[in-house]
Motif scaffolding. Structure first.
Motif, mmCIF file in Angstrom:
data_model
loop_
_atom_site.group_PDB
_atom_site.id
_atom_site.type_symbol
_atom_site.label_atom_id
_atom_site.label_comp_id
_atom_site.label_asym_id
_atom_site.label_seq_id
_atom_site.Cartn_x
_atom_site.Cartn_y
_atom_site.Cartn_z
ATOM 1 N N THR A 33 -4.900 12.378 5.271
ATOM 2 C CA THR A 33 -4.484 11.893 3.963
ATOM 3 C C THR A 33 -5.326 12.566 2.882
ATOM 4 O O THR A 33 -6.427 13.054 3.162
ATOM 5 C CB THR A 33 -4.677 10.371 3.860
ATOM 6 O OG1 THR A 33 -6.079 10.072 3.957
ATOM 7 C CG2 THR A 33 -3.921 9.641 4.960
ATOM 8 N N PRO A 34 -4.854 12.596 1.637
ATOM 9 C CA PRO A 34 -5.652 13.142 0.540
ATOM 10 C C PRO A 34 -7.007 12.450 0.410
ATOM 11 O O PRO A 34 -8.007 13.092 0.085
ATOM 12 C CB PRO A 34 -4.771 12.886 -0.691
ATOM 13 C CG PRO A 34 -3.383 12.913 -0.151
ATOM 14 C CD PRO A 34 -3.479 12.258 1.203
ATOM 15 N N MET A 35 -7.039 11.134 0.667
ATOM 16 C CA MET A 35 -8.293 10.402 0.572
ATOM 17 C C MET A 35 -9.307 10.903 1.607
ATOM 18 O O MET A 35 -10.493 11.069 1.309
ATOM 19 C CB MET A 35 -8.057 8.908 0.775
ATOM 20 C CG MET A 35 -9.316 8.055 0.607
ATOM 21 S SD MET A 35 -8.965 6.275 0.644
ATOM 22 C CE MET A 35 -8.391 6.070 2.337
ATOM 23 N N LEU A 36 -8.825 11.165 2.824
ATOM 24 C CA LEU A 36 -9.723 11.676 3.862
ATOM 25 C C LEU A 36 -10.232 13.060 3.487
ATOM 26 O O LEU A 36 -11.436 13.348 3.585
ATOM 27 C CB LEU A 36 -8.993 11.739 5.207
ATOM 28 C CG LEU A 36 -9.839 12.268 6.374
ATOM 29 C CD1 LEU A 36 -10.917 11.268 6.756
ATOM 30 C CD2 LEU A 36 -8.961 12.572 7.583
ATOM 31 N N GLY B 234 0.808 -1.226 0.000
ATOM 32 C CA GLY B 234 0.000 0.000 0.000
ATOM 33 C C GLY B 234 0.828 1.257 0.000
ATOM 34 O O GLY B 234 0.489 2.246 0.664
ATOM 35 N N THR B 235 1.906 1.272 -0.779
ATOM 36 C CA THR B 235 2.836 2.399 -0.736
ATOM 37 C C THR B 235 2.410 3.596 -1.586
ATOM 38 O O THR B 235 3.066 4.639 -1.554
ATOM 39 C CB THR B 235 4.239 1.951 -1.191
ATOM 40 O OG1 THR B 235 4.103 1.083 -2.320
ATOM 41 C CG2 THR B 235 4.950 1.198 -0.082
ATOM 42 N N SER B 236 1.318 3.479 -2.329
ATOM 43 C CA SER B 236 0.865 4.634 -3.113
ATOM 44 C C SER B 236 0.071 5.621 -2.257
ATOM 45 O O SER B 236 -0.098 6.776 -2.632
ATOM 46 C CB SER B 236 -0.005 4.178 -4.297
ATOM 47 O OG SER B 236 -1.226 3.621 -3.846
ATOM 48 N N GLY B 237 -0.400 5.172 -1.107
ATOM 49 C CA GLY B 237 -1.157 6.037 -0.206
ATOM 50 C C GLY B 237 -0.242 6.858 0.690
ATOM 51 O O GLY B 237 0.971 6.624 0.768
ATOM 52 N N ALA B 238 -0.832 7.819 1.379
ATOM 53 C CA ALA B 238 -0.049 8.747 2.206
ATOM 54 C C ALA B 238 0.697 8.038 3.333
ATOM 55 O O ALA B 238 1.866 8.351 3.607
ATOM 56 C CB ALA B 238 -0.957 9.830 2.770
ATOM 57 N N ILE B 239 0.043 7.099 3.997
ATOM 58 C CA ILE B 239 0.716 6.386 5.087
ATOM 59 C C ILE B 239 1.827 5.507 4.524
ATOM 60 O O ILE B 239 2.934 5.455 5.068
ATOM 61 C CB ILE B 239 -0.291 5.552 5.904
ATOM 62 C CG1 ILE B 239 -1.283 6.474 6.627
ATOM 63 C CG2 ILE B 239 0.439 4.667 6.913
ATOM 64 C CD1 ILE B 239 -2.385 5.736 7.371
ATOM 65 N N GLY B 240 1.553 4.817 3.423
ATOM 66 C CA GLY B 240 2.570 3.983 2.792
ATOM 67 C C GLY B 240 3.780 4.785 2.357
ATOM 68 O O GLY B 240 4.931 4.348 2.518
#
Length: 246
Positions: free
Chosen positions: A180-183, A9-15
């Motif tokens: 995160t951008p998703m949030l 899951g490295t494409s997300g902000a936490i990753g």
């Protein structure tokens, strides 16, 4: 000599924050994600749909062969199961496909990665970290599939700690809301709700991805080897709060 970390899951902000933290600390990073990424902190990238990874033995074999190629004769020092799938719906019955996709990505894929890679981990010092959620214990309408799978991930962490004993350490991090951008995208039409969410937390803010990465790095330290089978709350105190009308 470099240490080796595998992060999903490295494409997300936490990753991304996890990859940056461990890379800066001298690790070689193998990233696994469904999305193509260009990240200076990633040394080796494997494009994999973790739902299909669970369902298709051939994809599993290809993935593990790629990991072996990357490792050469080295061992894995840390595996971080960060990838997650979040399906939200208050309509029941929930689509069984969505429920199974949630379970495959959030629970079964981590188990397959752990169980197949455990013997390639540095003996006695290898670390496994599962990124869980506050939804393990506290949830809200529409999150039944996500909360169920995160509770299962916590149980997986505790159970494997008993089975693996002192050969590797396994722990779980359970964050509340993370910036995160998703949030932010979920609140783009209601910025006042985002401010309300922040105000609910005793610290009047939500977590940053870097804080999750810092905790992951800290608990992987050899200085606290007794930390094993733990599910660690990082919720800014909101997990202690009742939201009563008054």
């Amino acid at each position: 000599m470099h240490k080796h970390a595998i992060i999903t899951g490295t494409s997300g902000a936490i990753g991304q924050a996890l990859a940056e933290k461990f890379k800066r600390s001298g690790y070689k990073i193998c990233a696994i994600d469904i999305k193509e990424i260009q990240d200076q902190n990633v040394d080796f990238f494997i494009k994999t749909d973790l739902n299909q990874f669970v369902l298709n033995k051939n994809i599993q074999e290809i993935t593990f062969k790629k990991i072996e190629t990357w490792l050469e004769k080295n061992h894995i020092d840390i595996l971080i199961n960060n990838a997650a799938y979040q399906y939200v719906s208050t309509s029941h019955p929930i689509d069984e496909t969505e429920f199974m996709t949630s379970y495959n990505i959030n629970v079964i894929a981590p188990y397959i990665l752990i169980s197949h890679l455990k013997n390639k981990m540095t003996k006695n010092t290898g670390n496994i970290i599962n990124i869980g959620s506050i939804h393990t214990k506290l949830t809200k309408p529409g999150f039944v599939a996500y909360a169920t799978t995160k509770a299962a991930l916590a149980a997986l962490t505790r159970g494997l700690a008993l089975d693996y004993e002192d050969t590797v350490r396994i722990n779980c991090i359970e964050p509340a809301s993370v910036e995160t951008p998703m949030l932010h995208d979920g609140f783009k039409n209601a910025p006042e709700s985002m401010r309300l969410l922040e105000s609910y937390h005793p610290q009047k803010r939500i977590a940053t991805p870097n804080e999750i990465a810092e905790l992951a790095f800290f608990i992987s330290s050899e200085k606290i080897r007794f930390l094993h089978g733990a599910c660690i709350d990082i919720s800014g105190g909101i997990s202690s709060r009742l939201h009563d009308p008054l």
